[in-house]
Write a protein that holds these residues in place. Sequence first.
Motif, mmCIF file in Angstrom:
data_model
loop_
_atom_site.group_PDB
_atom_site.id
_atom_site.type_symbol
_atom_site.label_atom_id
_atom_site.label_comp_id
_atom_site.label_asym_id
_atom_site.label_seq_id
_atom_site.Cartn_x
_atom_site.Cartn_y
_atom_site.Cartn_z
ATOM 1 N N GLY A 48 21.445 50.933 -35.124
ATOM 2 C CA GLY A 48 20.785 50.398 -34.091
ATOM 3 C C GLY A 48 20.916 48.962 -33.021
ATOM 4 N N PHE A 49 21.552 48.368 -33.960
ATOM 5 C CA PHE A 49 22.441 46.779 -33.401
ATOM 6 C C PHE A 49 23.264 46.975 -32.338
ATOM 7 C CE2 PHE A 49 21.445 45.455 -37.780
ATOM 8 C CZ PHE A 49 20.343 44.416 -37.803
ATOM 9 N N GLU A 50 23.861 48.520 -31.884
ATOM 10 C CA GLU A 50 25.134 48.269 -31.175
ATOM 11 C C GLU A 50 23.696 48.439 -29.713
ATOM 12 O OE1 GLU A 50 28.996 51.154 -30.131
ATOM 13 O OE2 GLU A 50 27.368 51.322 -31.965
ATOM 14 N N VAL A 51 23.205 49.598 -30.418
ATOM 15 C CA VAL A 51 21.231 49.595 -28.656
ATOM 16 C C VAL A 51 20.924 48.447 -28.282
ATOM 17 C CG1 VAL A 51 19.858 50.908 -28.502
ATOM 18 C CG2 VAL A 51 21.320 51.837 -29.825
ATOM 19 N N ALA A 52 21.083 48.086 -29.229
ATOM 20 C CA ALA A 52 19.916 46.190 -29.019
ATOM 21 C C ALA A 52 20.572 45.211 -28.192
ATOM 22 C CB ALA A 52 19.426 46.300 -30.031
ATOM 23 N N ALA A 53 22.028 45.361 -28.574
ATOM 24 C CA ALA A 53 22.701 43.957 -28.425
ATOM 25 C C ALA A 53 22.980 45.139 -26.974
ATOM 26 C CB ALA A 53 23.662 44.298 -29.654
ATOM 27 N N ASP A 108 31.046 43.045 -44.391
ATOM 28 C CA ASP A 108 31.259 43.737 -42.378
ATOM 29 C C ASP A 108 29.956 44.352 -41.767
ATOM 30 O OD1 ASP A 108 33.328 44.345 -44.791
ATOM 31 O OD2 ASP A 108 32.259 46.497 -45.759
ATOM 32 N N VAL A 109 28.484 43.058 -42.556
ATOM 33 C CA VAL A 109 28.152 43.300 -41.111
ATOM 34 C C VAL A 109 28.619 42.243 -40.377
ATOM 35 C CG1 VAL A 109 25.534 42.378 -40.642
ATOM 36 C CG2 VAL A 109 25.851 43.917 -42.668
ATOM 37 N N ALA A 110 28.817 40.995 -40.815
ATOM 38 C CA ALA A 110 29.389 40.270 -39.656
ATOM 39 C C ALA A 110 30.461 41.139 -38.679
ATOM 40 C CB ALA A 110 30.178 39.180 -40.341
ATOM 41 N N ALA A 111 31.533 41.362 -38.812
ATOM 42 C CA ALA A 111 32.813 41.752 -38.330
ATOM 43 C C ALA A 111 31.546 43.299 -37.493
ATOM 44 C CB ALA A 111 33.657 42.463 -39.686
ATOM 45 N N ARG A 112 31.198 43.977 -38.133
ATOM 46 C CA ARG A 112 30.995 44.820 -37.159
ATOM 47 C C ARG A 112 29.813 44.148 -35.563
ATOM 48 N NH1 ARG A 112 31.649 49.004 -33.905
ATOM 49 N NH2 ARG A 112 30.059 50.496 -33.674
ATOM 50 N N LEU A 113 28.676 43.063 -36.401
ATOM 51 C CA LEU A 113 27.884 42.841 -35.295
ATOM 52 C C LEU A 113 29.099 41.978 -34.403
ATOM 53 C CD1 LEU A 113 24.449 41.520 -36.711
ATOM 54 C CD2 LEU A 113 25.409 43.822 -35.185
ATOM 55 N N ARG A 114 29.682 41.248 -34.727
ATOM 56 C CA ARG A 114 30.266 40.968 -34.032
ATOM 57 C C ARG A 114 31.585 41.399 -32.844
ATOM 58 N NH1 ARG A 114 32.328 36.392 -38.039
ATOM 59 N NH2 ARG A 114 31.151 34.318 -36.993
ATOM 60 N N GLN A 115 32.185 42.671 -32.981
ATOM 61 C CA GLN A 115 33.051 43.538 -32.545
ATOM 62 C C GLN A 115 31.739 44.182 -31.417
ATOM 63 O OE1 GLN A 115 33.487 47.635 -34.515
ATOM 64 N NE2 GLN A 115 35.685 47.203 -33.392
ATOM 65 N N ILE A 116 29.967 44.818 -31.873
ATOM 66 C CA ILE A 116 29.496 44.897 -30.917
ATOM 67 C C ILE A 116 29.197 43.784 -29.769
ATOM 68 C CG2 ILE A 116 27.112 45.371 -30.348
ATOM 69 C CD1 ILE A 116 27.196 47.340 -33.342
ATOM 70 N N VAL A 117 28.909 42.799 -29.889
ATOM 71 C CA VAL A 117 28.513 42.028 -29.405
ATOM 72 C C VAL A 117 29.604 41.608 -28.015
ATOM 73 C CG1 VAL A 117 28.174 39.076 -28.540
ATOM 74 C CG2 VAL A 117 26.897 40.088 -30.496
ATOM 75 N N GLU A 118 31.096 41.158 -28.997
ATOM 76 C CA GLU A 118 32.120 40.990 -27.850
ATOM 77 C C GLU A 118 32.573 42.222 -27.097
ATOM 78 O OE1 GLU A 118 35.722 40.025 -30.323
ATOM 79 O OE2 GLU A 118 34.818 38.501 -31.544
#
Length: 480
Positions: free
Chosen positions: A244-249, A291-301
């Motif tokens: 869901g964060f991927e779509v939101a970002a 793991d959450v941080a790594a994935r969210l950073r990857q998505i935003v970047e």
Amino acid sequence: MSRSAHPAGPSHGHPLATIEPATPPDLTVLNPRVWSANVTRQAGELAVAGVPATRLAAEHGTPLFVLDTDDLRLRARAYATAFEGGDVYYAGKAFLCTAVAGLIADEGLGIDVCTAGELAIALRAGVDPDRLALHGNNKSVAELRLALEAGVGRIVLDSHLEIDRLAALAAELGARPRVLVRTTVGVEAHTHAFIATAHEDQKFGFSLATGQAEAAVTRVLGHPQLRLVGLHSHIGSQIFDTGGFEVAAHRVVSLLARIRDTHGVELPEIDLGGGQGIAYVDGDDPQPAADVAARLRQIVERECGLAGLAVPRLSVEPGRAIIGPSMLTLYEVGTVKPIELDGGLVRNYVSVDGGMSDNIRTALYDADYTVVLANRLSSAAPQLSRVVGKHCESGDIVVRDCWLPADLAPGDLLAVAATGAYCYAMASNYNRIPRPPVVAVAGARSQVIVRRETLEQLMANDVGWDPVSHRADSAVPVGG
């Protein structure tokens, strides 16, 4: 209605009476994902950081919230480390008192607050106001004024009226607060309908789909008293994956790009909210903070790279993931009532000395919890059980479906895991029951951090009335 429960609460009767129950678990095992790090068994008895459940109950009474402070520190530190270079805001609404606020600040986290009461607790605890974020869909003038006077670091704007209201107050006080616009990104997290907060038909934020978010940004930029620093979104709570964060970002970053193209402004921050899930029962599988941080950073970047934007500072709000697993609740059993169900099944109704006044989540959300016998080990066979409270309400259920020893008896202690979030915080005085205390435990010692309410305190605001002034012959006639 959006849920199947009875309008007055969860379904009445025996909704699972015709369902064959699952195989009973080993009642002696403590799942480390569910229980805090320092919960163990000592000679069969549950202990928190070396303090036995029977000693805690004897010294502080029951019901009793027990906080594993070292576990809380570890969880806070894990998020601070994982999101280094960004900001992590602890959810004040999950549970807040001055001791916890100070501990959270010591571990490098900020705190999000949404009322004057939560803000006052954080300030009283000595939290740096710059590390506070003020949320809420209906912040009063008094609350906004208090935030400006205290120097709160971020104010998350939620309506056009609020934008104008804050701008007027800022002009009056000579302040220029940093603000974020809360966007509703149209992503419904895979969670309970009542805690999924980013779909369109709900009270929070400005819709991206209808253009409200862009209009809000334009309105904020038109107020020189306000310093727009970023966008905020939140897609729900008790979330176990980052899909869901991927779509939101993607949608939030797309709005950042439109703001740059329209207004020539590149906003330096985004807050993706949070709502990371925790393990309430054996099947729950939460992700580690790293793991959450790594994935969210990857998505935003990735999204910023595609949009040609500099990567903004990332903020998150993990919600229950920090405090939730660090606390348990101790209850004393009062009665055990076997009820025969359809198909010859028997369920023990185990009544405890608390209930929906200290944990309403089961009634509100059909929440699941893990419960164990805390004061001893038992060799008795597991018995299908339901732990219920003492309130005059058929929806007063603490743990809907569980296995407990068949020899459970009055005076036994039960421990319910993962009650740190939204339990004490949502507690009430229903049936005029005083709220329980909260005890912090570390180094084989316990300390009260929130006192038990007394009957005298319950009566303190009940001022009565003067019967003389309410006599029929002294009343002012209607229209008189």
